[in-house]
Design a protein around this motif. Sequence first.
Motif, PDB file in Angstrom:
ATOM      1  N   VAL A  64      45.279  50.087  42.489  1.00 16.83           N
ATOM      2  CA  VAL A  64      45.507  51.392  41.634  1.00 16.83           C
ATOM      3  C   VAL A  64      46.418  52.371  42.637  1.00 16.83           C
ATOM      4  CG1 VAL A  64      44.370  53.539  40.672  1.00 16.83           C
ATOM      5  CG2 VAL A  64      43.284  51.278  40.706  1.00 16.83           C
ATOM      6  N   PHE A  79      38.273  56.419  35.841  1.00 15.08           N
ATOM      7  CA  PHE A  79      37.708  55.680  36.757  1.00 15.08           C
ATOM      8  C   PHE A  79      36.467  55.036  36.046  1.00 15.08           C
ATOM      9  CE2 PHE A  79      41.075  56.032  39.893  1.00 15.08           C
ATOM     10  CZ  PHE A  79      40.904  54.966  40.622  1.00 15.08           C
ATOM     11  N   LEU A  93      38.367  46.915  42.184  1.00 16.92           N
ATOM     12  CA  LEU A  93      39.537  47.899  42.255  1.00 16.92           C
ATOM     13  C   LEU A  93      39.908  48.243  43.799  1.00 16.92           C
ATOM     14  CD1 LEU A  93      38.720  50.552  39.321  1.00 16.92           C
ATOM     15  CD2 LEU A  93      40.327  48.641  39.454  1.00 16.92           C
ATOM     16  N   TYR A  95      42.082  51.060  45.965  1.00 12.41           N
ATOM     17  CA  TYR A  95      43.007  52.227  45.802  1.00 12.41           C
ATOM     18  C   TYR A  95      44.158  52.139  46.861  1.00 12.41           C
ATOM     19  CZ  TYR A  95      44.921  56.898  46.621  1.00 12.41           C
ATOM     20  OH  TYR A  95      45.957  57.938  46.976  1.00 12.41           O
ATOM     21  N   ILE A 120      47.213  49.089  38.395  1.00 12.79           N
ATOM     22  CA  ILE A 120      46.935  50.196  37.515  1.00 12.79           C
ATOM     23  C   ILE A 120      47.730  51.446  38.092  1.00 12.79           C
ATOM     24  CG2 ILE A 120      45.393  51.854  36.264  1.00 12.79           C
ATOM     25  CD1 ILE A 120      44.994  49.288  34.991  1.00 12.79           C
ATOM     26  N   LEU A 300      42.351  48.665  31.683  1.00 10.04           N
ATOM     27  CA  LEU A 300      41.823  47.377  32.484  1.00 10.04           C
ATOM     28  C   LEU A 300      41.726  46.216  31.817  1.00 10.04           C
ATOM     29  CD1 LEU A 300      41.227  47.130  35.595  1.00 10.04           C
ATOM     30  CD2 LEU A 300      38.990  47.599  34.938  1.00 10.04           C
TER      31      LEU A 300
END
Length: 347
Positions: A64, A79, A93, A95, A120, A300
Amino acid sequence: MASIVDVAKHAGVSIATVSKVINNYPSISRKTRLKVAESIEALNYLPNAAARGLVTKRSRLIGVFMHNLFTSPFVTELFAGMEERLGGSGYDLVYLSMKPEDRHYSMLSHCRSRDVDGLIVIGIDREYPDLQPLLKAEIPTVFVDTDLIGKRAGYITADNTRGILLAVAHLYGLGHRRVAFMTGDLNNIIGRSRFEGYQQGLRAFGLPYVSSYIVYGNYDKTQAAVEMAALLALPEPPTAVICTSDVMAAGAISLIEASGKRVPEDVSVVGYDNTFVAEMSRPALTTVNQNIKQMGSRALGHLIGMIDDPDYAPPVAIEPVELIVRDSTAHCRDLITQVPARKEEEA
């Protein structure tokens, strides 16, 4: 802790067969699958993600990228939707921090170093230079609020133009004719489309465009209060203001009431997003709902579809919006003196 060897012995099959069952190989019979599944459950075996990746050639990680802060109500709800959609998918996920100050930094290199299966990307300007290498690399990507497409990339956003049109129509119906617009950056799809909605609304209802009624709150509560003070100081202040985020609306309301005026009796305020800020606001905030949580879930879902299926078409999805009317808007008390004296050219 049980190992894959323990599972193979318990089920009476080879280690290779257990691995194929775990990674869903089609050549394994239903009977064998059930036998292995029963052994996995009996031994409480948890497959190692790294080992599984050696077989599938996948990390099961989704990266992400975003400019927005985690403290933003928009990001929080986005989120929440993504986390809900993750359940049972086998993906996690991660970051990925952006470092624009580092001239050696590359978003693409960062993706490859973390070995993500897909991306994403949230609210990054479409002209950001690092985005084109991502598109060319054909890493499955779904952009949120960035209108970029590629062979393996698509985007999802809300019908932002219609959202603001709904707000203008609502205020016009309440008798407001001096309607201000508080926005963030106009150089991205969100800012442009919401501003277009404002302009369309003015034209549709025969309202004048007044440049001093356009202010920039930068999606920040403090800055929104500063801009609201400037609006109230005008010779002909607006009787209503449309803010393109709930956070800015909260800042506008706090300033209006600190100045001795009341919402909605003296000034009506409309927000955008319908985050928890809207319900916590006093008065409760009339706002445009773009169902952020659902956007996160669908973004997603599309991305997982692209990762799992090379033929899955990248999305170009415009999500519907609706106006949620609460207590921050009311009938205008002055219908005679509120039309500005002069009409300006559109921006």
